[in-house]
Motif scaffolding. Sequence first.
Motif, PDB file in Angstrom:
ATOM      1  N   ILE A  16       0.829  -1.204   0.000  1.00 35.91           N
ATOM      2  CA  ILE A  16       0.000   0.000   0.000  1.00 35.91           C
ATOM      3  C   ILE A  16       0.863   1.253   0.000  1.00 35.91           C
ATOM      4  CG2 ILE A  16      -1.879   1.207   1.227  1.00 35.91           C
ATOM      5  CD1 ILE A  16      -2.851  -1.520   0.743  1.00 35.91           C
ATOM      6  N   GLY A  17       0.415   2.247  -0.748  1.00 36.45           N
ATOM      7  CA  GLY A  17       1.012   3.583  -0.646  1.00 36.45           C
ATOM      8  C   GLY A  17      -0.064   4.521  -0.137  1.00 36.45           C
ATOM      9  N   PHE A  18       0.291   5.397   0.786  1.00 33.52           N
ATOM     10  CA  PHE A  18      -0.706   6.327   1.344  1.00 33.52           C
ATOM     11  C   PHE A  18      -0.316   7.774   1.043  1.00 33.52           C
ATOM     12  CE2 PHE A  18      -1.119   2.775   4.378  1.00 33.52           C
ATOM     13  CZ  PHE A  18      -2.495   2.623   4.386  1.00 33.52           C
ATOM     14  N   ILE A  19      -1.310   8.562   0.701  1.00 36.21           N
ATOM     15  CA  ILE A  19      -1.107  10.011   0.644  1.00 36.21           C
ATOM     16  C   ILE A  19      -2.302  10.637   1.375  1.00 36.21           C
ATOM     17  CG2 ILE A  19      -0.591  12.023  -0.803  1.00 36.21           C
ATOM     18  CD1 ILE A  19      -0.353   9.985  -3.179  1.00 36.21           C
ATOM     19  N   PHE A  20      -2.019  11.336   2.438  1.00 34.41           N
ATOM     20  CA  PHE A  20      -3.097  11.952   3.209  1.00 34.41           C
ATOM     21  C   PHE A  20      -3.196  13.436   2.878  1.00 34.41           C
ATOM     22  CE2 PHE A  20      -1.540   8.362   5.757  1.00 34.41           C
ATOM     23  CZ  PHE A  20      -2.714   7.626   5.863  1.00 34.41           C
ATOM     24  N   GLN A  21      -4.116  14.085   3.562  1.00 33.91           N
ATOM     25  CA  GLN A  21      -4.339  15.514   3.340  1.00 33.91           C
ATOM     26  C   GLN A  21      -3.134  16.337   3.817  1.00 33.91           C
ATOM     27  OE1 GLN A  21      -8.078  16.602   4.966  1.00 33.91           O
ATOM     28  NE2 GLN A  21      -7.675  18.786   4.949  1.00 33.91           N
ATOM     29  N   GLU A  22      -2.612  15.981   4.957  1.00 35.51           N
ATOM     30  CA  GLU A  22      -1.433  16.685   5.474  1.00 35.51           C
ATOM     31  C   GLU A  22      -0.657  15.763   6.407  1.00 35.51           C
ATOM     32  OE1 GLU A  22      -2.709  20.140   7.580  1.00 35.51           O
ATOM     33  OE2 GLU A  22      -4.435  19.105   8.388  1.00 35.51           O
ATOM     34  N   TYR A  23       0.439  16.285   6.908  1.00 35.95           N
ATOM     35  CA  TYR A  23       1.332  15.520   7.777  1.00 35.95           C
ATOM     36  C   TYR A  23       1.783  14.221   7.116  1.00 35.95           C
ATOM     37  CZ  TYR A  23      -1.008  18.659  10.993  1.00 35.95           C
ATOM     38  OH  TYR A  23      -1.547  19.761  11.576  1.00 35.95           O
ATOM     39  N   ASN A  24       1.979  14.272   5.803  1.00 35.52           N
ATOM     40  CA  ASN A  24       2.489  13.100   5.109  1.00 35.52           C
ATOM     41  C   ASN A  24       3.955  12.864   5.389  1.00 35.52           C
ATOM     42  OD1 ASN A  24       0.537  11.780   3.314  1.00 35.52           O
ATOM     43  ND2 ASN A  24       0.230  13.867   2.611  1.00 35.52           N
ATOM     44  N   LEU A  25       4.660  13.980   5.574  1.00 34.39           N
ATOM     45  CA  LEU A  25       6.108  13.873   5.687  1.00 34.39           C
ATOM     46  C   LEU A  25       6.546  13.990   7.139  1.00 34.39           C
ATOM     47  CD1 LEU A  25       7.047  16.111   2.631  1.00 34.39           C
ATOM     48  CD2 LEU A  25       6.673  13.646   2.702  1.00 34.39           C
ATOM     49  N   ILE A  26       7.642  13.326   7.446  1.00 33.97           N
ATOM     50  CA  ILE A  26       8.181  13.398   8.798  1.00 33.97           C
ATOM     51  C   ILE A  26       8.992  14.692   8.879  1.00 33.97           C
ATOM     52  CG2 ILE A  26       9.696  12.255  10.466  1.00 33.97           C
ATOM     53  CD1 ILE A  26       8.885   9.619   8.879  1.00 33.97           C
ATOM     54  N   PRO A  27       8.602  15.604   9.795  1.00 34.17           N
ATOM     55  CA  PRO A  27       9.156  16.956   9.766  1.00 34.17           C
ATOM     56  C   PRO A  27      10.662  17.042   9.976  1.00 34.17           C
ATOM     57  CG  PRO A  27       7.663  16.656  11.645  1.00 34.17           C
ATOM     58  CD  PRO A  27       7.561  15.436  10.804  1.00 34.17           C
ATOM     59  N   THR A  28      11.230  16.061  10.690  1.00 31.88           N
ATOM     60  CA  THR A  28      12.665  16.148  10.985  1.00 31.88           C
ATOM     61  C   THR A  28      13.528  15.559   9.876  1.00 31.88           C
ATOM     62  OG1 THR A  28      12.409  14.083  12.166  1.00 31.88           O
ATOM     63  CG2 THR A  28      12.392  16.087  13.499  1.00 31.88           C
ATOM     64  N   LEU A  29      12.913  14.913   8.897  1.00 33.58           N
ATOM     65  CA  LEU A  29      13.679  14.291   7.817  1.00 33.58           C
ATOM     66  C   LEU A  29      13.651  15.167   6.567  1.00 33.58           C
ATOM     67  CD1 LEU A  29      12.530  10.542   7.979  1.00 33.58           C
ATOM     68  CD2 LEU A  29      14.427  11.627   9.173  1.00 33.58           C
ATOM     69  N   THR A  30      14.710  15.098   5.779  1.00 33.98           N
ATOM     70  CA  THR A  30      14.732  15.825   4.501  1.00 33.98           C
ATOM     71  C   THR A  30      13.808  15.108   3.505  1.00 33.98           C
ATOM     72  OG1 THR A  30      16.533  14.494   3.647  1.00 33.98           O
ATOM     73  CG2 THR A  30      17.145  16.505   4.833  1.00 33.98           C
ATOM     74  N   ALA A  31      13.589  15.769   2.362  1.00 26.60           N
ATOM     75  CA  ALA A  31      12.709  15.191   1.347  1.00 26.60           C
ATOM     76  C   ALA A  31      13.192  13.802   0.941  1.00 26.60           C
ATOM     77  CB  ALA A  31      12.639  16.115   0.137  1.00 26.60           C
ATOM     78  N   ILE A  32      14.486  13.690   0.671  1.00 33.30           N
ATOM     79  CA  ILE A  32      14.981  12.380   0.200  1.00 33.30           C
ATOM     80  C   ILE A  32      14.884  11.326   1.307  1.00 33.30           C
ATOM     81  CG2 ILE A  32      17.462  12.796   0.661  1.00 33.30           C
ATOM     82  CD1 ILE A  32      17.042  11.338  -2.544  1.00 33.30           C
ATOM     83  N   GLU A  33      15.126  11.740   2.545  1.00 30.35           N
ATOM     84  CA  GLU A  33      15.000  10.782   3.658  1.00 30.35           C
ATOM     85  C   GLU A  33      13.543  10.345   3.820  1.00 30.35           C
ATOM     86  OE1 GLU A  33      18.774  12.478   6.276  1.00 30.35           O
ATOM     87  OE2 GLU A  33      16.755  13.170   6.732  1.00 30.35           O
ATOM     88  N   ASN A  34      12.630  11.287   3.589  1.00 35.79           N
ATOM     89  CA  ASN A  34      11.213  10.936   3.633  1.00 35.79           C
ATOM     90  C   ASN A  34      10.872   9.922   2.544  1.00 35.79           C
ATOM     91  OD1 ASN A  34       9.086  12.239   5.500  1.00 35.79           O
ATOM     92  ND2 ASN A  34      10.557  13.894   5.181  1.00 35.79           N
ATOM     93  N   VAL A  35      11.399  10.160   1.333  1.00 36.36           N
ATOM     94  CA  VAL A  35      11.116   9.235   0.227  1.00 36.36           C
ATOM     95  C   VAL A  35      11.686   7.844   0.545  1.00 36.36           C
ATOM     96  CG1 VAL A  35      11.529   8.760  -2.231  1.00 36.36           C
ATOM     97  CG2 VAL A  35      10.973  11.088  -1.492  1.00 36.36           C
ATOM     98  N   GLU A  36      12.825   7.831   1.222  1.00 34.70           N
ATOM     99  CA  GLU A  36      13.484   6.554   1.538  1.00 34.70           C
ATOM    100  C   GLU A  36      12.831   5.808   2.700  1.00 34.70           C
ATOM    101  OE1 GLU A  36      17.691   6.604   2.311  1.00 34.70           O
ATOM    102  OE2 GLU A  36      17.995   8.110   0.787  1.00 34.70           O
ATOM    103  N   TYR A  37      11.986   6.502   3.431  1.00 28.09           N
ATOM    104  CA  TYR A  37      11.516   5.976   4.717  1.00 28.09           C
ATOM    105  C   TYR A  37      10.917   4.559   4.638  1.00 28.09           C
ATOM    106  CZ  TYR A  37       9.167   5.765   9.213  1.00 28.09           C
ATOM    107  OH  TYR A  37       8.733   5.372  10.448  1.00 28.09           O
ATOM    108  N   VAL A  38      10.008   4.374   3.650  1.00 28.04           N
ATOM    109  CA  VAL A  38       9.345   3.063   3.538  1.00 28.04           C
ATOM    110  C   VAL A  38      10.381   1.977   3.201  1.00 28.04           C
ATOM    111  CG1 VAL A  38       7.620   1.741   2.261  1.00 28.04           C
ATOM    112  CG2 VAL A  38       7.141   4.087   2.901  1.00 28.04           C
ATOM    113  N   LEU A  39      11.359   2.354   2.364  1.00 31.92           N
ATOM    114  CA  LEU A  39      12.401   1.391   1.993  1.00 31.92           C
ATOM    115  C   LEU A  39      13.259   1.040   3.213  1.00 31.92           C
ATOM    116  CD1 LEU A  39      13.491   3.020  -1.398  1.00 31.92           C
ATOM    117  CD2 LEU A  39      11.878   1.141  -1.055  1.00 31.92           C
ATOM    118  N   TRP A  40      13.442   2.043   4.080  1.00 31.57           N
ATOM    119  CA  TRP A  40      14.183   1.813   5.322  1.00 31.57           C
ATOM    120  C   TRP A  40      13.413   0.821   6.199  1.00 31.57           C
ATOM    121  CZ3 TRP A  40      12.936   3.363  10.451  1.00 31.57           C
ATOM    122  CH2 TRP A  40      13.983   3.206  11.364  1.00 31.57           C
TER     123      TRP A  40
END
Length: 234
Positions: free
Chosen positions: A89-113
């Motif tokens: 599953i991939g999720f996209i919500f209205q807001e708070y999708n990204l983890i605020p302390t991580l950079t964009a690329i770290e956020n993209v990598e998160y699920v893979l992590w």
Amino acid sequence: MPIVQVNNVTKVFKERSNSIPVYALASVSIEIEEGAFTAVCGPSGSGKTTLLNLIGCLDRPTEGTITLGGEAISSLPQRKLSALRLNKIGFIFQEYNLIPTLTAIENVEYVLWLQKVSAHERRKRAIEICQRFKIDKLVNRRPFQMSRGQQQRVAVARAIVHKPSIVLGDELTANLDHKTGTELMEFLRELNEKENITFLYATHDPAMMKLAHRIISLQDGKLINEKAAIQTDL
Ligand SMILES: Nc1ncnc2c1ncn2[C@@H]1O[C@H](COP(=O)(O)OP(=O)(O)OP(=O)(O)O)[C@@H](O)[C@H]1O
Ligand SMILES: [Mg+2]
């Protein structure tokens, strides 16, 4: 075979043993084909989020069954359900999708992590997708350093980097202005057409419904006639 089969699903919320039960969904049956681009619409409280949460393995139906890629998810133990959610599953919500302390690329990598993909492979796949999405200039920014539209684009990259079977979006354009919201939805449509990614998204916005191949309309937790819904909503 459809990617998702929702068979006679009922979801009842009951806050306390003596409170009145809320039928968030009542005997709903839906099939989602692979490669479909489907909108779920209906008034506030009609059961849209409940439906997405059940399909997304975030919650379980009270009655009925749901299959994902042929596998019955409603009866799986919690551990297996979490694994399925992570991989399929991939999720996209209205807001708070990204983890605020991580950079964009770290956020993209998160699920893979979470999937325990090696650091090298993770970065390679994340960079690839950021280039393709033309967000490579944003990779080192944290969410507060990006516009909402840019954040949602990163959220889309994050939702599909692990190649899920289906991407679920809940009011994903609700915090964007009309132009940015339409651009984001057109971008999703393009991904759907070029890469056959299956999308199911809840929306209130008639402009976002227009882009759908198909509209599922809910009212008081019940499915209402799909054709009639298209005529009245657009
Ligand atoms: N955790 C919960 N506990 C109790 N009732 C709930 C819970 N989640 C949802 N409900 C109720 O279930 C019904 C459907 O809610 P749901 O969030 O699915 O609606 P929605 O169509 O997504 O609405 P909106 O457009 O406002 O997001 C509502 O009556 C809601 O109050
Ligand atoms: Mg909702």
